[in-house]
Write a protein that holds these residues in place. Structure first.
Motif, PDB file in Angstrom:
ATOM      1  N   LYS A   5      -9.821   6.336  -9.496  1.00 42.54           N
ATOM      2  CA  LYS A   5     -11.259   7.711 -10.544  1.00 42.54           C
ATOM      3  C   LYS A   5     -12.149   8.118  -9.190  1.00 42.54           C
ATOM      4  N   LEU A   6     -12.363   9.095  -8.833  1.00 44.43           N
ATOM      5  CA  LEU A   6     -13.391  10.144  -7.974  1.00 44.43           C
ATOM      6  C   LEU A   6     -14.520  10.217  -8.383  1.00 44.43           C
ATOM      7  N   LYS A   7     -15.519   9.568  -8.009  1.00 45.24           N
ATOM      8  CA  LYS A   7     -16.954   9.883  -8.147  1.00 45.24           C
ATOM      9  C   LYS A   7     -17.198  10.985  -8.561  1.00 45.24           C
ATOM     10  N   ALA A   8     -15.718  12.625  -9.124  1.00 44.05           N
ATOM     11  CA  ALA A   8     -16.223  13.561 -10.207  1.00 44.05           C
ATOM     12  C   ALA A   8     -16.307  13.210 -11.004  1.00 44.05           C
ATOM     13  N   ASN A   9     -15.779  12.036 -11.419  1.00 43.54           N
ATOM     14  CA  ASN A   9     -14.997  11.305 -12.699  1.00 43.54           C
ATOM     15  C   ASN A   9     -13.425  12.319 -13.369  1.00 43.54           C
ATOM     16  N   LYS A  10     -12.984  12.260 -11.985  1.00 43.44           N
ATOM     17  CA  LYS A  10     -11.388  13.446 -11.932  1.00 43.44           C
ATOM     18  C   LYS A  10     -10.700  11.750 -11.699  1.00 43.44           C
ATOM     19  N   GLU A  11      -9.093  12.156 -12.384  1.00 47.90           N
ATOM     20  CA  GLU A  11      -8.177  10.754 -11.777  1.00 47.90           C
ATOM     21  C   GLU A  11      -7.337  10.723 -11.490  1.00 47.90           C
ATOM     22  N   VAL A  12      -6.895  10.667 -10.288  1.00 51.19           N
ATOM     23  CA  VAL A  12      -5.634  11.563  -9.809  1.00 51.19           C
ATOM     24  C   VAL A  12      -4.829  10.285  -8.684  1.00 51.19           C
ATOM     25  N   CYS A  13      -3.084  10.349  -8.817  1.00 55.38           N
ATOM     26  CA  CYS A  13      -2.458   9.137  -8.771  1.00 55.38           C
ATOM     27  C   CYS A  13      -2.272   8.776  -7.054  1.00 55.38           C
ATOM     28  N   VAL A  14      -2.480   8.039  -6.952  1.00 54.66           N
ATOM     29  CA  VAL A  14      -2.420   7.573  -5.456  1.00 54.66           C
ATOM     30  C   VAL A  14      -0.664   6.769  -5.054  1.00 54.66           C
ATOM     31  N   ASN A  15      -0.317   7.460  -3.576  1.00 54.32           N
ATOM     32  CA  ASN A  15       0.436   6.746  -3.769  1.00 54.32           C
ATOM     33  C   ASN A  15       1.079   5.349  -2.933  1.00 54.32           C
ATOM     34  N   PRO A  16       1.857   4.526  -4.361  1.00 58.48           N
ATOM     35  CA  PRO A  16       1.676   3.374  -3.931  1.00 58.48           C
ATOM     36  C   PRO A  16       2.106   2.534  -2.918  1.00 58.48           C
ATOM     37  N   GLU A  17       3.430   3.862  -2.282  1.00 60.90           N
ATOM     38  CA  GLU A  17       4.196   3.576  -0.870  1.00 60.90           C
ATOM     39  C   GLU A  17       2.499   3.707   0.452  1.00 60.90           C
ATOM     40  N   SER A  18       1.741   3.949   0.213  1.00 61.27           N
ATOM     41  CA  SER A  18       0.328   4.848   1.681  1.00 61.27           C
ATOM     42  C   SER A  18       0.178   3.048   1.650  1.00 61.27           C
ATOM     43  N   ARG A  19       0.110   2.967   2.914  1.00 66.35           N
ATOM     44  CA  ARG A  19      -0.253   1.936   3.768  1.00 66.35           C
ATOM     45  C   ARG A  19      -1.625   1.661   3.595  1.00 66.35           C
ATOM     46  N   TRP A  20      -2.912   2.331   3.544  1.00 69.05           N
ATOM     47  CA  TRP A  20      -3.984   1.885   3.431  1.00 69.05           C
ATOM     48  C   TRP A  20      -3.496   1.097   1.551  1.00 69.05           C
ATOM     49  N   VAL A  21      -3.013   1.621   0.673  1.00 71.86           N
ATOM     50  CA  VAL A  21      -2.913   1.018  -0.867  1.00 71.86           C
ATOM     51  C   VAL A  21      -2.558  -0.138  -1.128  1.00 71.86           C
ATOM     52  N   ARG A  22      -1.888  -0.270   0.442  1.00 65.97           N
ATOM     53  CA  ARG A  22      -1.212  -1.692   0.133  1.00 65.97           C
ATOM     54  C   ARG A  22      -1.558  -2.921   0.955  1.00 65.97           C
ATOM     55  N   GLN A  23      -2.841  -2.187   1.867  1.00 65.82           N
ATOM     56  CA  GLN A  23      -3.583  -3.091   2.344  1.00 65.82           C
ATOM     57  C   GLN A  23      -4.254  -3.827   1.733  1.00 65.82           C
ATOM     58  N   PHE A  24      -4.839  -3.021   0.673  1.00 66.22           N
ATOM     59  CA  PHE A  24      -6.255  -3.075  -0.517  1.00 66.22           C
ATOM     60  C   PHE A  24      -5.487  -3.613  -1.742  1.00 66.22           C
ATOM     61  N   VAL A  25      -3.594  -3.815  -1.900  1.00 62.90           N
ATOM     62  CA  VAL A  25      -3.258  -4.513  -2.874  1.00 62.90           C
ATOM     63  C   VAL A  25      -3.417  -5.979  -2.113  1.00 62.90           C
ATOM     64  N   LYS A  26      -3.107  -6.333  -1.157  1.00 61.63           N
ATOM     65  CA  LYS A  26      -3.092  -7.564  -0.933  1.00 61.63           C
ATOM     66  C   LYS A  26      -4.742  -8.348  -0.066  1.00 61.63           C
ATOM     67  N   SER A  27      -5.308  -7.192  -0.264  1.00 60.39           N
ATOM     68  CA  SER A  27      -6.430  -7.734   0.185  1.00 60.39           C
ATOM     69  C   SER A  27      -7.125  -8.567  -1.516  1.00 60.39           C
TER      70      SER A  27
END
Length: 106
Positions: free
Chosen positions: A65-87
């Motif tokens: 969910k972006l600050k502009a109240n828009k929702e977008v799908c993020v690639n779950p295979e992205s490195r930063w997403v994997r790191q976020f989920v691990k944290s």
């Protein structure tokens, strides 16, 4: 009263008063995945919140969910997403361990 008219009235009554649920929806609508296309490079400063959705018929889905109240799908295979989920997982594990430690000491 005509039998055909009675049948039509009965059918309309059933349609109007039938409970709406996912069982009544066509299979194509029930099994549809939320994320059909994903973005890999979204500036983290624009992201207000991340949600993780797991459904039986769709792969692991991450919605930003972006600050502009828009929702977008993020690639779950992205490195930063994997790191976020691990944290997030590690943070929850440490919180559970701290709660267990507090419960044992009291």
């Amino acid at each position: 009263m005509d039998v055909k008219l009675l049948a039509v009235v009965a059918a309309l009554t059933m349609v109007i008063y039938a409970p709406s649920s996912q069982a009544a929806k066509p299979i194509s609508l029930v099994e549809r995945c939320y994320c059909r296309s994903t973005f890999s490079n979204i500036p983290r400063g624009l992201i207000q919140e991340l949600r993780i959705i797991q459904t039986p018929n769709c792969p692991f889905q991450v919605i930003a969910k972006l600050k502009a109240n828009k929702e977008v799908c993020v690639n779950p295979e992205s490195r930063w997403v994997r790191q976020f989920v691990k944290s997030v997982i590690n943070k929850r594990k440490t919180q559970k361990a701290q709660l267990k430690g507090l419960q044992r000491s009291t």
